[in-house]
Design a protein around this motif. Structure first.
Motif, PDB file in Angstrom:
ATOM      1  N   LYS A 398     -85.532 -38.159 -22.950  1.00 33.24           N
ATOM      2  CA  LYS A 398     -85.161 -36.415 -23.526  1.00 33.24           C
ATOM      3  C   LYS A 398     -85.458 -36.036 -24.924  1.00 33.24           C
ATOM      4  CE  LYS A 398     -83.110 -32.960 -21.475  1.00 33.24           C
ATOM      5  NZ  LYS A 398     -83.569 -32.406 -20.018  1.00 33.24           N
ATOM      6  N   CYS A 399     -84.671 -36.918 -26.327  1.00 33.35           N
ATOM      7  CA  CYS A 399     -84.422 -36.648 -27.510  1.00 33.35           C
ATOM      8  C   CYS A 399     -85.970 -36.042 -28.049  1.00 33.35           C
ATOM      9  CB  CYS A 399     -83.641 -37.478 -27.914  1.00 33.35           C
ATOM     10  SG  CYS A 399     -83.955 -37.078 -29.294  1.00 33.35           S
ATOM     11  N   ALA A 400     -86.816 -37.293 -27.323  1.00 33.49           N
ATOM     12  CA  ALA A 400     -88.644 -36.915 -28.195  1.00 33.49           C
ATOM     13  C   ALA A 400     -88.973 -36.428 -26.947  1.00 33.49           C
ATOM     14  CB  ALA A 400     -88.595 -38.428 -27.963  1.00 33.49           C
ATOM     15  N   PHE A 408     -94.025 -30.105 -32.547  1.00 36.89           N
ATOM     16  CA  PHE A 408     -95.926 -30.824 -32.227  1.00 36.89           C
ATOM     17  C   PHE A 408     -95.983 -31.322 -31.188  1.00 36.89           C
ATOM     18  CE2 PHE A 408     -92.917 -33.572 -35.430  1.00 36.89           C
ATOM     19  CZ  PHE A 408     -93.671 -32.726 -36.704  1.00 36.89           C
ATOM     20  N   PRO A 409     -96.275 -30.028 -30.423  1.00 34.37           N
ATOM     21  CA  PRO A 409     -97.163 -29.895 -29.506  1.00 34.37           C
ATOM     22  C   PRO A 409     -98.178 -29.886 -28.898  1.00 34.37           C
ATOM     23  CG  PRO A 409     -96.367 -27.116 -30.519  1.00 34.37           C
ATOM     24  CD  PRO A 409     -95.541 -28.626 -30.903  1.00 34.37           C
ATOM     25  N   PHE A 518    -101.704 -36.532 -34.241  1.00 36.05           N
ATOM     26  CA  PHE A 518    -101.275 -37.356 -32.925  1.00 36.05           C
ATOM     27  C   PHE A 518    -101.303 -35.919 -31.818  1.00 36.05           C
ATOM     28  CE2 PHE A 518    -100.181 -40.841 -35.968  1.00 36.05           C
ATOM     29  CZ  PHE A 518    -101.428 -41.668 -35.987  1.00 36.05           C
ATOM     30  N   ALA A 519    -101.150 -35.141 -32.606  1.00 38.55           N
ATOM     31  CA  ALA A 519    -101.186 -34.180 -31.187  1.00 38.55           C
ATOM     32  C   ALA A 519    -102.264 -33.248 -31.590  1.00 38.55           C
ATOM     33  CB  ALA A 519     -99.694 -33.345 -31.650  1.00 38.55           C
ATOM     34  N   ALA A 538     -94.328 -38.324 -25.705  1.00 40.98           N
ATOM     35  CA  ALA A 538     -95.690 -36.965 -26.059  1.00 40.98           C
ATOM     36  C   ALA A 538     -96.129 -37.612 -24.929  1.00 40.98           C
ATOM     37  CB  ALA A 538     -96.050 -36.876 -28.166  1.00 40.98           C
ATOM     38  N   SER A 539     -97.069 -36.589 -24.363  1.00 43.74           N
ATOM     39  CA  SER A 539     -98.232 -36.863 -23.376  1.00 43.74           C
ATOM     40  C   SER A 539     -99.708 -37.106 -24.068  1.00 43.74           C
ATOM     41  CB  SER A 539     -98.641 -35.526 -22.752  1.00 43.74           C
ATOM     42  OG  SER A 539     -98.997 -34.521 -24.136  1.00 43.74           O
TER      43      SER A 539
END
Length: 631
Positions: A398-400, A408-409, A518-519, A538-539
Motif C-alpha cells: 500500500k505504501c509503495a 512516479f506515475p 522506469f516509469a 508499480a505497474s
C-alpha cells in the motif's frame, strides 16, 4: 487667452496618439503662460504617470486637485498615482473623495478595488468590483481584477468564472489569459494552461508573468527544456524578477545542471534575500554537490528567517541525520511535525531517526500509527523507510503504490517491443558502480556473463569515482555509460537507442535511486534486483529477482511484481576476494578472552525492541556470553 485652447487641442491630439513626451512638452508650454491651469496640470500629471515618473505626476495632479477640489477625475487619478508609490492609505482617501463626487465611476471603483486588495481587505475589494460591474457588467479589466482577488480568497471556481467572463468580453485580454493560465497551472491543468499562456505571450511577448507561468506549466508536464527557455526569457525581460530566477533554478535542478542551478538560486537571493524557499533549494543543491557545511548554513538561515517553515526543518533534519547529528535531526522533525502533523512522509522519518538512535520508548505506538495512516490513504512514510519500520507486507505494498502514483506515475510509451534476434541486451542501472558494498558483491557476478548470449550495459548515475572497484566493474560491460548529469528523459532515450531487452534496477527506493527512468520504460522488460528486496508497487515493474527466503511464494499477493527466484540466494558475492592473513585476537576488539560472542553488524535501525529482548534472554541464559554490535 486665445493661444491656450489651440495648444491644448494640439497636446490632447498628441496624447491620444501615444506621443506622450511631445504632449507633455506642450502642457508645460501652456503652464508657462498659465501656471494655475488646472486642466493642463492634471494632464501633465497623467503624462508623467504614463511615463513612469510617478512622484512628478503626484505633484502635478495634487496641484490640479487643490485648484479644483470637487473635480472627481482629478481625485481619482491622484488616488491611482498614490497607489503606485505604495501610499495606499492616502490613495484610498483620494479615491473615496472621488466617489463621493461621482459615485458611479467604474474606473474609480476599479482603482479602489485594487487598493483594497493591496491592503489585504479582499472582501471589500470584491464588493467594490461588484459595484462597478453593476454599472459596466462586461468590463474585462474589472472582471480580471475581481478574479484575481477571488483567487486571493481561495474561491477558485468563482475566480475561474470571473476570468472566463473577462475573456468572453475580450478574448485577447492578456491579463485575464495570464491569470487564468497561472490558476490552471496551480490546479495541475497544464495543457489548458499552456493554451491560455501561449495566447497571452503571442499578444505580448514581454509579459513576464505569462512567461513565468508557462514555464511552470512546461515543468508540470516534465518538458523541462521548454520551461527553461521561458524562464530565460522572463529574466531577460526583467533581470530583477526573483520568481523567474527561482523557477529557473528549480528546472535546472531537474535537468541535473546543479552548478547553474546554484548560480540562479543565488541570483534569486540577491533580489529576495529572505526568500525561504530559495534558501532551502540552495541547501539541497549544495547537498547534491557534496558541500554539506554550506548546505547546513543555508538551511540554518532559512530556519532563522522562518522558524516554522516545515520544508526548511525537514530538509535540515535530513542533512543533520546524514551528518550523524541525530538528536538535532529529531528536533527538526519534531518541530515540523508539530507545525504540520499531516506532512507527507514526516512521521516515517521521525520514527526512522529514533530507530537509528535506538530510542524505543514509544516506537511501537508510532509504527502502528504510521501503518494505520497508510491504510487510510495517507503517505505517512516513504517505502524505503517503511520497509525498515514494518514487516507487514500488505501495508508495504500500500505504501509503495501510493508513493509511485504520486511521485512516479507511469509514463510508458506505447509500442515498446523487444527486437527480434541477436544477443539479449541487459542494462543494469545503479548509483553504486564504485567502492561500495553493491559493487563488491557484484564485480565477480558481472564477469560471469555469457558473452555469447548476452550484451551488457551499465548506466551509472552515482558519483564518478576513480577507484579500483569501479575500474574492475567497468571492464565487465560491453558499454559503461556515465549518466549522473542526465535527466531521466535523456537516460530513457539513451537506453532505447541501445535497444535494451531487459532493464534491471539495482536501487529500488534506496538513496540515489532514479525511479522516474522506469516509469517511462527504459526497456520492454523491467526488473528489480539486489539493492531493494521489496515491492515497488508499480505497474511498470515486471519482475522482482529474489530467492525463496527474501520473497517466499506466500508473499506474491503482496507484491506488484512477479517473482523470479534464484537458487540458494539472490545475493551474489565475490569468491575471489582474499581473506586477511593478519593475526587477530579478541583483545584487539575489546572482547573478553572467554565466552560465546553473539554479534550483529547491521545498522542500528534494523534492531527492533522485540528482537533485542530475545538477545537479552539469550545472554542471560548463556553464561559469560557477550553481544557485539557495529556501534
Amino acid at each position: 487667452m486665445t493661444v491656450r485652447p489651440a495648444l491644448l487641442r494640439d497636446a490632447l491630439a498628441l496624447h491620444e496618439k501615444g506621443r506622450i513626451a511631445e504632449a507633455a512638452a506642450v502642457y508645460r508650454e501652456i503652464l508657462k503662460q498659465s501656471p494655475n491651469d488646472a486642466g493642463a496640470l492634471h494632464l501633465l500629471g497623467v503624462a508623467e504617470l504614463q511615463s513612469g515618473n510617478t512622484p512628478a505626476a503626484i505633484v502635478m495632479i495634487r496641484r490640479a486637485a487643490a485648484l479644483e477640489p470637487r473635480n472627481a477625475l482629478f481625485q481619482s487619478n491622484l488616488g491611482l498615482a498614490l497607489s503606485q508609490t505604495g501610499d495606499t492609505v492616502a490613495a484610498l482617501e483620494a479615491l473615496d473623495c472621488a466617489l463621493a463626487l461621482a459615485p458611479d465611476s467604474p474606473n474609480t471603483l476599479n482603482h479602489r478595488g485594487n487598493v483594497l486588495r493591496s491592503l489585504g481587505r479582499h472582501d471589500e475589494a470584491v464588493t467594490t468590483y461588484d459595484r462597478a460591474l453593476t454599472i459596466t457588467p462586461n468590463d474585462p479589466d474589472l472582471l480580471n481584477n475581481r478574479g484575481a482577488v477571488l483567487l486571493d480568497l481561495n474561491r477558485i471556481e468563482d475566480a475561474l468564472a470571473s476570468f472566463g467572463r473577462a475573456l468572453a468580453a475580450n478574448p485577447n485580454h492578456t491579463g485575464a489569459l495570464a491569470n487564468r493560465g497561472a490558476l490552471r497551472v496551480r490546479l495541475g491543468e497544464f495543457d489548458a494552461a499552456l493554451s491560455d499562456l501561449s495566447r497571452a505571450i503571442a499578444l505580448d511577448a514581454r509579459n513576464v508573468a505569462a512567461l513565468n507561468s508557462r514555464g511552470n506549466a512546461f515543468s508540470g508536464l516534465k518538458r523541462h527544456r521548454e520551461a527553461l527557455f521561458d524562464f530565460d526569457r522572463a529574466v531577460a525581460v526583467s533581470p530583477d524578477y526573483a520568481d523567474g530566477w527561482f523557477n529557473r533554478a528549480s528546472v535546472l535542478n531537474e535537468l541535473m545542471r546543479w552548478d547553474e542551478a546554484l548560480q540562479s538560486c543565488d541570483r534569486t537571493l540577491a533580489f529576495a534575500p529572505n526568500r525561504v524557499d530559495a534558501l532551502v533549494l540552495r541547501g539541497q543543491l549544495l547537498r547534491t554537490l557534496n558541500r554539506p557545511d554550506e548546505a547546513l548554513r543555508s538551511y540554518d538561515l532559512a530556519v532563522e528567517i522562518d522558524p516554522d517553515s516545515v520544508e526548511a526543518r525537514v530538509c535540515r533534519g535530513h542533512l543533520l541525520a546524514d551528518l550523524g547529528r541525530l538528536d538535532a535531526a529529531l528536533g527538526d522533525y519534531e518541530r515540523a511535525l508539530a507545525r504540520d502533523p499531516e506532512q507527507e512522509m514526516l512521521r516515517g522519518w521521525r520514527a526512522f531517526c529514533k530507530l537509528r538512535m535506538c530510542d524505543w520508548r514509544v516506537i511501537g505506538d508510532e509504527i502502528r500509527a504510521i501503518t494505520e495512516a497508510l491504510r487510510n490513504g495517507k503517505q505517512a512514510s516513504s517505502p524505503a523507510v517503511f520497509l525498515a519500520l514494518s514487516d507487514d507486507p500488505g501495508a508495504q505494498l500500500k505504501c509503495a503504490r501510493q508513493y509511485v502514483l504520486r511521485h512516479f506515475p507511469e509514463r510508458q510509451s506505447a509500442g515498446l517491443q523487444r527486437r527480434k534476434g541477436g544477443k539479449i541486451r541487459t542494462g543494469y542501472f545503479s548509483a553504486d558502480f564504485h567502492d561500495h558494498a553493491t559493487a563488491h558483491l557484484t564485480a565477480a557476478f558481472f564477469e560471469q556473463h555469457d558473452r555469447t548470449q548476452f550484451e551488457t550495459f551499465a548506466f551509472s548515475f552515482g558519483p564518478q569515482k576513480d577507484d579500483a572497484v569501479r575500474k574492475r566493474v567497468k571492464e565487465t560491460f560491453n558499454r559503461f555509460v556515465e549518466v549522473r548529469n542526465y535527466p531521466d528523459t535523456d537516460i530513457v532515450r539513451l537506453a532505447r537507442e541501445c535497444e535494451l531487452d531487459i532493464a534491471i534496477d539495482m536501487k529500488g527506493f534506496t538513496e540515489g535511486s532514479r525511479t522516474g527512468i522506469f516509469a517511462m520504460r527504459a526497456a520492454p522488460v523491467q526488473a528489480s534486483w539486489l539493492g531493494y528486496p521489496g515491492t515497488m508497487g508499480a505497474s511498470y515493474r515486471d519482475y522482482l529477482i529474489a530467492d525463496v527466503t527474501v520473497a517466499p511464494e506466500s508473499m506474491q499477493s503482496c507484491c506488484s511484481e512477479k517473482f523470479v527466484w534464484l537458487p540458494h540466494s539472490y545475493q551474489p558475492n565475490d569468491n575471489s576476494r582474499s581473506i586477511s592473513a593478519a593475526l587477530v585476537d579478541r583483545k584487539g576488539f575489546g572482547l573478553p578472552r572467554d565466552g560465546f560472542v553473539f554479534c550483529c553488524f547491521n545498522n542500528s535501525y534494523k534492531i527492533m525492541p522485540a528482537l533485542f529482548a530475545i538477545w537479552v534472554r539469550l545472554l542471560q541464559q548463556v553464561d559469560g556470553s557477550v553481544l557485539w554490535l557495529l556501534q
